[in-house]
Design an enzyme around this catalytic site. Structure first.
Site, PDB file in Angstrom:
ATOM      1  N   GLU A 110      -4.905  -0.436   0.440  1.00  0.00           N
ATOM      2  CA  GLU A 110      -4.085   0.107   1.532  1.00  0.00           C
ATOM      3  C   GLU A 110      -4.001  -0.862   2.712  1.00  0.00           C
ATOM      4  O   GLU A 110      -3.956  -0.454   3.868  1.00  0.00           O
ATOM      5  CB  GLU A 110      -4.611   1.470   1.988  1.00  0.00           C
ATOM      6  CG  GLU A 110      -4.658   2.523   0.911  1.00  0.00           C
ATOM      7  CD  GLU A 110      -3.325   2.703   0.186  1.00  0.00           C
ATOM      8  OE1 GLU A 110      -2.277   2.345   0.757  1.00  0.00           O
ATOM      9  OE2 GLU A 110      -3.330   3.196  -0.961  1.00  0.00           O
ATOM     10  N   GLY A 111      -3.956  -2.143   2.400  1.00  0.00           N
ATOM     11  CA  GLY A 111      -3.879  -3.170   3.426  1.00  0.00           C
ATOM     12  C   GLY A 111      -5.259  -3.683   3.761  1.00  0.00           C
ATOM     13  O   GLY A 111      -6.068  -2.971   4.362  1.00  0.00           O
TER      14      GLY A 111
END
Length: 598
Positions: free
Chosen positions: A442-443
């Protein structure tokens, strides 16, 4: 074998005593009647399910993993499917979903507390239903009425699960270069072709259908992220009655062999002309996908707290029981051959770091989560906007700081065990392995730090960060004359001033030299996190002091809260100065070497 006890008393302290959520929720339409008894009953019942059903499956999932057959079907570990069916039957997936689609309409605040307990008990299992809510949120916000009516009731009930399909073999964070294509079929659907990787819960046997939300590009779309569209691509195309029908052109090509979260199927998905349906507007898929991503990032931040909490609980138990050496001040228990290791200051250092972090991080998650409820249901436009601003500002902080620190705490908890922590039977090495992914997906956390410095700080003229500064300053001003609060307020004031200095330094030095922002962004994110966690501790200390002054029954609970907060202020908050020094050193020494010199 490791154990897990949901920290219900601490959750109740934050919700009822620090945040006074009943009064806050009473201001929101559809939440006016939610009282403390309802909140506690839901948390207690959920806690029983997670501790009794999910936690025993955690080691099973790690040991067995998922299995892929020749036809692209995945079998989840023993007990996972049965636990999911119990989860659905109990109605837990619908907890915070819209009542118009079968949800219970409870506040998202409660679902955040649930996410902590799910991930502490079994992170790999929790990712199956966890990603479904992100798909639900994107469809609710951007889907047509027809798509919402078709997919949302099944996602809300948990009969179907959802995924996010972003990453491709050649691109992760840089989605502007994705290659998955969408060709218009001329009948309202699109043919989706391409390969997506690292798709959590991408294929499994736990639900009747899997609803993939897929980023793809039309042949004539603009280049970069401005040409990306979002499509819903089900594993099985719903029939006329809305039940799983024809198999769609999406198949699991392989499962990743991973460091941790073995019980979750991390899939490579091949889309071969699969029928997909547009979500939102053409070429504006990133806006819809960010709705999912922001929610997912907050959820991943909670995973960092979750692994820190369960690792801490087990480390405390071990430290109380393990006999090794004698206390430096003399034997603590002369009748035994050695003292329990919890007497040793260095063991205390690790345990106190974990405890002080866990309690403040829990407060920060719930403090932020209630802003989410206000942003969605508040009746005052200015309050909704302010709450949304704060959610956006805190998303990279919660994701980055809680997962970095959660992993560190899992490692320290393993260290408490010494050599036994390295052995699988004790479960600590699984917590370390499982916690590691949260810093990446998620980054990656470096991207979160850049997002905070490069986008969130200057957004809307710095409105969000100035509001945060103003809130903390208001608290400090209100407690400036309270001598009992000085051990908490003074370090917080110093930390806030340090954060403000760092913010001004970026304003003066990052615009003309962008590398300065990149070089200091991770330190800034952690500095921001320190101040946010310190603000939580100051608020909790204020409440605990008031409770003791009023003669509260559970005196030991509040005294422990004050001592833990004091430790954070004495031993953790001073790290702010080191972060500032590194930020102000700029990028010159970091960027001095040529690539060939490494």
């Amino acid at each position: 074998m490791p154990q897990y006890t949901p920290p219900l008393r601490d959750m109740q302290f934050v919700l009822h005593e620090m945040l006074n959520v009943e009064a806050e929720l009473a201001k929101l339409p559809e939440h006016e009647d939610i009282d403390a008894e309802t909140v506690d009953a839901v948390l207690e019942e959920g806690g029983k399910f997670y501790a009794d059903i999910l936690q025993p499956l955690n080691a099973v999932g790690d040991r067995e993993g998922c299995k892929l057959d020749a036809d692209g079907n995945v079998t989840t570990p023993t007990g996972f499917r049965d636990a999911y069916q119990q989860y659905v039957a109990a109605g837990w997936p619908s907890l915070a979903a819209d009542v118009n689609y079968g949800g219970q309409g409870l506040p998202h605040l409660l679902s955040s507390a649930f996410m902590e307990m799910i991930n502490s008990s079994n992170q790999a299992w929790g990712m199956y239903p966890g990603l479904s809510h992100g798909a639900y949120t994107a469809l609710l916000a951007f889907g047509t009425d027809a798509l919402k009516d078709l997919y949302l009731p099944k996602l809300v009930s948990g009969e179907w699960t959802g995924t996010m399909c972003l990453t491709e073999p050649h691109c992760g964070t840089d989605l502007g270069i994705l290659k998955t294509k969408a060709d218009d079929n001329g009948d309202g659907s699109y043919a989706i072709s391409g390969t997506k990787i690292f798709i959590s819960a991408g294929e499994h046997d736990m639900a009747d259908n899997i609803v993939h939300l897929v980023l793809a590009r039309l042949p004539d779309a603009p280049e970069g992220t401005k040409g990306i569209s979002l499509f819903v691509v089900p594993k099985f195309l719903p029939d006329a009655d809305g039940n799983p029908g024809e198999r769609n052109g999406v198949k699991c090509g392989s499962l990743e062999h991973k460091m941790g979260i073995h019980g979750n199927a991390t899939a490579v998905l091949n889309f071969d002309g699969a029928r997909g349906f547009l979500v939102g507007e053409l070429h504006k898929g990133m806006r819809a996908m960010f709705t999912m991503m922001n929610e997912a990032r907050l959820g991943v931040g909670i995973q960092g707290l979750s692994q820190s909490e369960v690792a801490y609980q087990n480390a405390v138990t071990y430290a109380r029981e393990r006999l090794q050496g004698r206390a430096l001040a003399g034997p603590a228990d002369p009748e035994k051959p050695a003292d329990p290791i919890i007497v040793h200051p260095d063991i205390r250092r690790m345990l106190m770091n974990m405890k002080a972090f866990n309690e403040a991080a829990r407060a920060l998650v719930l403090w932020t989560a209630i802003r989410g409820d206000i942003s969605h249901r508040g009746t005052d436009e200015a309050e909704r906007q302010a709450a949304d601003d704060l959610m956006g500002l805190m998303t990279p902080v919660i994701k980055g700081v809680l997962t970095d620190t959660g992993f560190k705490n899992a490692v320290d908890a393993q260290q408490v065990y010494g050599g036994h922590g390295y052995i699988a039977e004790w479960g600590m090495e699984q917590f370390v392995r499982d916690a590691r992914i949260a810093m990446i997906y998620e980054g990656a956390n470096g991207i979160q730090a850049l997002d905070l410095v490069g986008r969130k700080l200057p957004a809307k003229g710095g409105r969000a960060v100035m509001a945060f500064f103003g809130e903390v300053e208001g608290f400090l001003k209100a407690n400036a004359e309270d001598e009992a609060m000085a051990p908490y307020a003074k370090p917080l004031k110093t930390g806030l001033e340090t954060l403000q200095q760092a913010t001004i330094w970026f304003m003066n030095n990052a615009m003309t030299k962008p590398d300065n922002a990149g070089a200091g962004s991770t330190d800034y994110m952690h500095l921001f996190g320190l101040v946010a966690l310190g603000y939580m501790w100051a608020q909790m200390a204020k409440v605990a002091q008031a409770k003791l002054a009023d003669g509260a029954d559970n005196k030991a609970f509040y005294e422990t809260k004050l001592a833990t907060g004091r430790y954070f202020m004495d031993r953790v908050m001073p790290e702010a100065q080191a972060h500032l020094a590194r930020i102000q050193s700029g990028s010159d020494s970091m960027m001095a070497l040529s690539a060939d010199a490494f």
